[in-house]
Design a protein around this motif. Sequence first.
Motif, PDB file in Angstrom:
ATOM      1  N   VAL A 485      47.741  77.367  15.532  1.00 34.75           N
ATOM      2  CA  VAL A 485      46.334  77.125  15.214  1.00 34.75           C
ATOM      3  C   VAL A 485      46.182  75.858  14.373  1.00 34.75           C
ATOM      4  CG1 VAL A 485      44.319  78.035  14.005  1.00 34.75           C
ATOM      5  CG2 VAL A 485      45.746  79.555  15.399  1.00 34.75           C
ATOM      6  N   ILE A 486      47.018  75.699  13.362  1.00 42.53           N
ATOM      7  CA  ILE A 486      46.901  74.530  12.482  1.00 42.53           C
ATOM      8  C   ILE A 486      47.229  73.246  13.236  1.00 42.53           C
ATOM      9  CG2 ILE A 486      47.883  73.422  10.444  1.00 42.53           C
ATOM     10  CD1 ILE A 486      48.235  76.202   9.233  1.00 42.53           C
ATOM     11  N   THR A 488      47.033  72.686  16.506  1.00 38.13           N
ATOM     12  CA  THR A 488      45.969  72.384  17.467  1.00 38.13           C
ATOM     13  C   THR A 488      44.749  71.820  16.770  1.00 38.13           C
ATOM     14  OG1 THR A 488      46.765  74.187  18.884  1.00 38.13           O
ATOM     15  CG2 THR A 488      44.539  73.356  19.301  1.00 38.13           C
ATOM     16  N   THR A 489      44.382  72.415  15.623  1.00 39.48           N
ATOM     17  CA  THR A 489      43.221  71.924  14.880  1.00 39.48           C
ATOM     18  C   THR A 489      43.453  70.509  14.367  1.00 39.48           C
ATOM     19  OG1 THR A 489      42.747  74.204  14.190  1.00 39.48           O
ATOM     20  CG2 THR A 489      41.673  72.419  12.959  1.00 39.48           C
ATOM     21  N   MET A 492      43.090  68.066  17.243  1.00 35.97           N
ATOM     22  CA  MET A 492      41.682  67.904  17.609  1.00 35.97           C
ATOM     23  C   MET A 492      40.938  67.045  16.589  1.00 35.97           C
ATOM     24  SD  MET A 492      40.941  69.161  20.496  1.00 35.97           S
ATOM     25  CE  MET A 492      39.171  69.035  20.288  1.00 35.97           C
ATOM     26  N   LEU A 493      41.232  67.240  15.313  1.00 39.45           N
ATOM     27  CA  LEU A 493      40.600  66.400  14.291  1.00 39.45           C
ATOM     28  C   LEU A 493      41.015  64.948  14.440  1.00 39.45           C
ATOM     29  CD1 LEU A 493      40.859  68.665  11.103  1.00 39.45           C
ATOM     30  CD2 LEU A 493      38.786  68.086  12.397  1.00 39.45           C
TER      31      LEU A 493
END
Length: 548
Positions: A485-486, A488-489, A492-493
């Motif tokens: 999750v981290i 991927t986030t 994306m950022l």
Amino acid sequence: MKDNQSGYGHDGAENEIPSFAGILKDQQLEESGEADNSSSFASSKEKPSNESSGSKKVGEQEKAPIPSAIDDILLRLENEIGYKMSFDVVVREMTFGERRTAMLCMNGLVKDSLLTDVLTRLSYLQPEELSVDAFHSFIDLYVPAAQVTKEENWNSMLTGVLSGGTALFIDGETSAIMIDAKNFPARGLEEPSLEKVVRGSRDGFVETLMVNISLVRRRLRDPQLRYEIVRVGERTQTDVCIAYIDDIVDKELLKSVKDKISMVKIDGLPLADKQLEEATVKRGWNPFPLVRYSERPDTVASHLLEGYVAVFVDTSPSVMTLPTTYADLMQHAEENRQTPFIGTYLRWVRFIGIFASLFMLPLWLLFVMHPEFKPPALEFLGPNKTAKLPLVVQFLLAEIGVDLLRMASVHTPTSLATAMSLVAAILIGDIAVQTGIFVNEVILYMAVAAIGMFATPSYELGLANRIVRLVLIVAVAAFSAPGFVIATTAIMLLLTMERSFNRPYMWPIIPFDLKALWSIFIRQPVLYNRTRPNNLRVQQRDKMPETE
């Protein structure tokens, strides 16, 4: 960028600003320091321009007069471009109408038949025909060539000759006649290997600039199409052409592209457009491409009609289109060569393949490490047997193996490509599983990820997606679900904050544009697509011509 960082700042030390401690000294020392500083500044202004070439604009040449005597010209050619030493430097001395002349050209870059016709015509001149103004007579009356110009700058003349032009010197004249008789070596037009289509044109760009711009001009007979050429590189003097449609393109975008190219200070561009991209975009270690490359003239022509800027670089068979987005890099010309329904289907299949290559491996690894995360419908996922190596190591080895196979296929002769493929299939697909190094599922999902990467239209985006996949695999192996999750986030950022020539990279998702997003997912019929993209800020939004 400072001049001394680019290799041309010789006078940077003379223009240093005094330190703060020096300012606090007594007034007399300060005034003397200012005087010295001003004199240094004046002396730096009086330096020859070849010592401060780092401050010159792109394509600007130093002013240097052409000698009037032929002997002085020949001596200078020996010292500067290796005349009588380099075999490809050709000088033909002849006398026409009792006026001594010398013709300078580079063997292999000129059309011999055209220059022979020029010399043949000049051989009929009589002395009385050159009695008044010899240079005017030569350039306006007696040189039978389509493109003839007058050149008074020695450095510009040399650059023109090294670019394939021909210079004609006349004894007693301080100007040269530049004859355009270029004949560059070029390969035949072929279909690009990276952008093949089932239906469509088979011509692709080559390494000759004039051929490439002609291929686009053939498809765009618009009087508003502009080709502006500059030279980049202190030594290579590489021709760079900026193409755009004047009444469509955003003027601020065009100015930004021109300014970035004009600020490039580099010895040369032997690797052509790739080096120019790194010198202008300056993206650092970001793996994602911020420009789009294309080897198809129809693709570049369609982008120009949308309002993009195209950058041609001589000696390169690919063209940069600016700006670009992540969604642009996932589209292919084949989708527009089929019906809207089939084009939409192909686009969806490609999107699924790309996202499968990104997330299938890390998600499968996460479900194997934590079976409680698996939904009931995916209970069948997971290896039936274990191997001697951990799964994350298997994935990393498989990634490296696929990269090695890809590089080997590029460097393998065509006659041996089939044999190399058989060896690779036997080694990785069969023996590696039988010996217990890999499990079958790793080979299967790695193959799916490789196919998704090869289905990516942009080769550069496919390589960047591979790095993302490796990061996600390592994050899952190290931190399980929170790591996925981290990571991927964070990616994306990173993509959301990225910009390509001041245009958001993740448009139309961020910022959100429903109509543009719909046109990306659905290949609309050509008459339904009536407006140009919002992010380009074009002068004319409507594509369709006005009807009375």
